[in-house]
Scaffold this active site. Sequence first.
Site, PDB file in Angstrom:
ATOM      1  N   CYS A 114       1.082  -1.737  -0.574  1.00 16.59           N
ATOM      2  CA  CYS A 114       0.545  -0.122   0.177  1.00 16.59           C
ATOM      3  C   CYS A 114       1.428   1.241   0.333  1.00 16.59           C
ATOM      4  CB  CYS A 114      -0.909  -0.074   1.116  1.00 16.59           C
ATOM      5  SG  CYS A 114      -2.557  -1.324   1.449  1.00 16.59           S
ATOM      6  N   HIS A 250      -3.081   7.716   1.422  1.00 14.13           N
ATOM      7  CA  HIS A 250      -3.670   6.295   1.253  1.00 14.13           C
ATOM      8  C   HIS A 250      -5.045   6.116   2.166  1.00 14.13           C
ATOM      9  CE1 HIS A 250      -4.049   2.031   0.416  1.00 14.13           C
ATOM     10  NE2 HIS A 250      -3.730   1.802   1.823  1.00 14.13           N
ATOM     11  N   ASN A 280      -9.776  -0.186  -0.462  1.00 13.31           N
ATOM     12  CA  ASN A 280      -8.200   0.248  -0.434  1.00 13.31           C
ATOM     13  C   ASN A 280      -7.699  -0.140  -1.646  1.00 13.31           C
ATOM     14  OD1 ASN A 280      -6.099  -0.064  -0.016  1.00 13.31           O
ATOM     15  ND2 ASN A 280      -6.047  -0.678   2.455  1.00 13.31           N
TER      16      ASN A 280
HETATM   17  O1  UT7 Z   1      -4.140  -0.280   3.109  1.00  4.89           O
HETATM   18  C1  UT7 Z   1      -2.974  -1.127   3.896  1.00  4.89           C
HETATM   19  C2  UT7 Z   1      -2.926  -0.960   5.167  1.00  4.89           C
HETATM   20  N1  UT7 Z   1      -4.176  -1.941   6.091  1.00  4.89           N
HETATM   21  C3  UT7 Z   1      -4.950  -0.984   6.699  1.00  4.89           C
HETATM   22  O2  UT7 Z   1      -4.616   0.035   6.785  1.00  4.89           O
HETATM   23  C4  UT7 Z   1      -6.175  -1.499   7.363  1.00  4.89           C
HETATM   24  C5  UT7 Z   1      -6.245  -1.139   8.577  1.00  4.89           C
HETATM   25  N2  UT7 Z   1      -7.327  -2.249   9.210  1.00  4.89           N
HETATM   26  C6  UT7 Z   1      -8.580  -1.598   9.801  1.00  4.89           C
HETATM   27  O3  UT7 Z   1      -9.053  -0.483   8.326  1.00  4.89           O
HETATM   28  C7  UT7 Z   1      -9.423  -2.010  10.579  1.00  4.89           C
HETATM   29  O4  UT7 Z   1      -9.137  -2.735  11.825  1.00  4.89           O
HETATM   30  C8  UT7 Z   1     -11.140  -3.084   9.729  1.00  4.89           C
HETATM   31  C9  UT7 Z   1     -12.034  -2.508   8.928  1.00  4.89           C
HETATM   32  C10 UT7 Z   1     -10.081  -3.851   9.416  1.00  4.89           C
HETATM   33  C11 UT7 Z   1     -11.680  -3.808  10.658  1.00  4.89           C
HETATM   34  O5  UT7 Z   1     -12.065  -2.412  11.658  1.00  4.89           O
HETATM   35  P1  UT7 Z   1     -11.737  -3.117  13.532  1.00  4.89           P
HETATM   36  O6  UT7 Z   1     -12.635  -1.662  13.407  1.00  4.89           O
HETATM   37  O7  UT7 Z   1     -10.444  -2.595  14.424  1.00  4.89           O
HETATM   38  O8  UT7 Z   1     -12.775  -4.488  13.541  1.00  4.89           O
HETATM   39  P2  UT7 Z   1     -12.060  -6.004  14.211  1.00  4.89           P
HETATM   40  O9  UT7 Z   1     -10.778  -5.862  13.453  1.00  4.89           O
HETATM   41  O10 UT7 Z   1     -11.033  -5.764  15.585  1.00  4.89           O
HETATM   42  O11 UT7 Z   1     -13.091  -6.493  14.361  1.00  4.89           O
HETATM   43  C12 UT7 Z   1     -14.400  -6.155  15.590  1.00  4.89           C
HETATM   44  C13 UT7 Z   1     -15.261  -7.057  15.433  1.00  4.89           C
HETATM   45  C14 UT7 Z   1     -14.938  -9.015  15.433  1.00  4.89           C
HETATM   46  O12 UT7 Z   1     -15.869  -9.587  15.667  1.00  4.89           O
HETATM   47  P3  UT7 Z   1     -15.696 -10.076  17.549  1.00  4.89           P
HETATM   48  O13 UT7 Z   1     -14.429 -10.502  17.305  1.00  4.89           O
HETATM   49  O14 UT7 Z   1     -15.265  -8.756  18.703  1.00  4.89           O
HETATM   50  O15 UT7 Z   1     -16.757 -11.005  17.779  1.00  4.89           O
HETATM   51  C15 UT7 Z   1     -14.910  -9.143  13.788  1.00  4.89           C
HETATM   52  O16 UT7 Z   1     -15.113 -10.676  13.348  1.00  4.89           O
HETATM   53  O17 UT7 Z   1     -15.640  -6.926  13.565  1.00  4.89           O
HETATM   54  C16 UT7 Z   1     -16.042  -8.505  13.810  1.00  4.89           C
HETATM   55  N3  UT7 Z   1     -16.071  -7.740  11.556  1.00  4.89           N
HETATM   56  C17 UT7 Z   1     -17.064  -7.747  10.887  1.00  4.89           C
HETATM   57  N4  UT7 Z   1     -18.277  -8.143  11.225  1.00  4.89           N
HETATM   58  C18 UT7 Z   1     -18.676  -7.794   9.981  1.00  4.89           C
HETATM   59  C19 UT7 Z   1     -14.800  -8.278  11.353  1.00  4.89           C
HETATM   60  N5  UT7 Z   1     -15.138  -7.624   9.313  1.00  4.89           N
HETATM   61  C20 UT7 Z   1     -15.803  -8.131   9.690  1.00  4.89           C
HETATM   62  C21 UT7 Z   1     -17.302  -7.542   8.255  1.00  4.89           C
HETATM   63  N6  UT7 Z   1     -18.286  -7.655   8.748  1.00  4.89           N
HETATM   64  N7  UT7 Z   1     -17.491  -7.880   7.130  1.00  4.89           N
END
Ligand code: UT7
Length: 323
Positions: A114, A250, A280
């Site tokens: 990225c 980004h 992204n």
């Molecule tokens: O471009 C390269 C660099 N990449 C990035 O910059 C990405 C950086 N990270 C992010 O953008 C965010 O961390 C995400 C958008 C990927 C995730 O957001 P988050 O607020 O960090 O959520 P999380 O990963 O902590 O997940 C929270 C919950 C989890 O469930 P539990 O364990 O709390 O029950 C996940 O299983 O959300 C769940 N979850 C989803 N729920 C519905 C993960 N993906 C989904 C989904 N739909 N698509």
Amino acid sequence: MTRRAVVIGAGHYLPERIVENAEFEASLDTSDEWIRSRSGIERRHFAADGETTSQMATRAAQAALKSAGRTAEDVDAIVLATSTADLTFPSAATMVQSQLGMTSGFAFDVQAVCAGFVYALANANALIASGQAERVLVIGAETFSRIMDWTDRSTCVLFGDGAGAVLLEAQEGTGSSDDRGILATDLNSDGRYRDLLYVDGGVATQNTGHLRMQGNQVFRHAVEKLAATAHTALDRAGVDAEDVDWIVPHQANIRIIQGTAKKMGLPMDKVVVTVQDHGNTSAASIPLALSVGVERGQIKPGDLLVTEAIGGGLAWGAVVLRW
Ligand code: UT7
């Protein structure tokens, strides 16, 4: 006098197929509401069957050349940032070179995921500053739809395909921060974090593999590292954050974009945001945002821009330039 690498044209290409968040609800335990609120993404474009990174890169390059009033014959070098080249080799850049009809000059890929476009800009700037090239096409192009695990809701809803390009030209500046062109760059990587974001395939496994990401861990690093690299580049350029007209970040997550702007003390109306429409697109996201920002009438000649990105590696960096 100082030789500067000045952007004289920008362009982009997005594949025709648009996929709205709601389309994922049929096959995954997810919702439009979750995707919007956690990432800011509303839709993304996906390449058609058989449509490749080099083809999209070529379309973006042609648009950038047109906007600059130049032809492929005017280009000395192509630097293409991608992690999804059509084949293991040759580089996607050499494929673009032939698709543009160029039979001279040189072309190579840069792979910093990225952060790839920031790395590519820094490399192209060095080629121009050292006198090795007069005009360089800098392209970011990706088909991340080809490396998604469609059963993994935590990644497959986040990424999209597309390409963006700028044409850099050597021009004489005074050496001050009033010059047009690239004023400063800052590149960083730390391979200790390679397991946070990677593709589990490649030459070692003899298959292409799928993207794997510990999203919340990457998130933890993002805002701090992005604000720090932007500040380093601004310091090197001899300008203050308050002089910045546009942050062109980004486009991974609106919450990272907002957090970084806040940490830099800049309001969101100074940020070019496209994540809602593109998702992204990895190395393509910054050149897409630059081109769309110009089309929207946001970015104008003379504006001071800072671009920043972080991704797999981890690799991150920033470029300060006057448009
Ligand atoms: O471009 C390269 C660099 N990449 C990035 O910059 C990405 C950086 N990270 C992010 O953008 C965010 O961390 C995400 C958008 C990927 C995730 O957001 P988050 O607020 O960090 O959520 P999380 O990963 O902590 O997940 C929270 C919950 C989890 O469930 P539990 O364990 O709390 O029950 C996940 O299983 O959300 C769940 N979850 C989803 N729920 C519905 C993960 N993906 C989904 C989904 N739909 N698509």
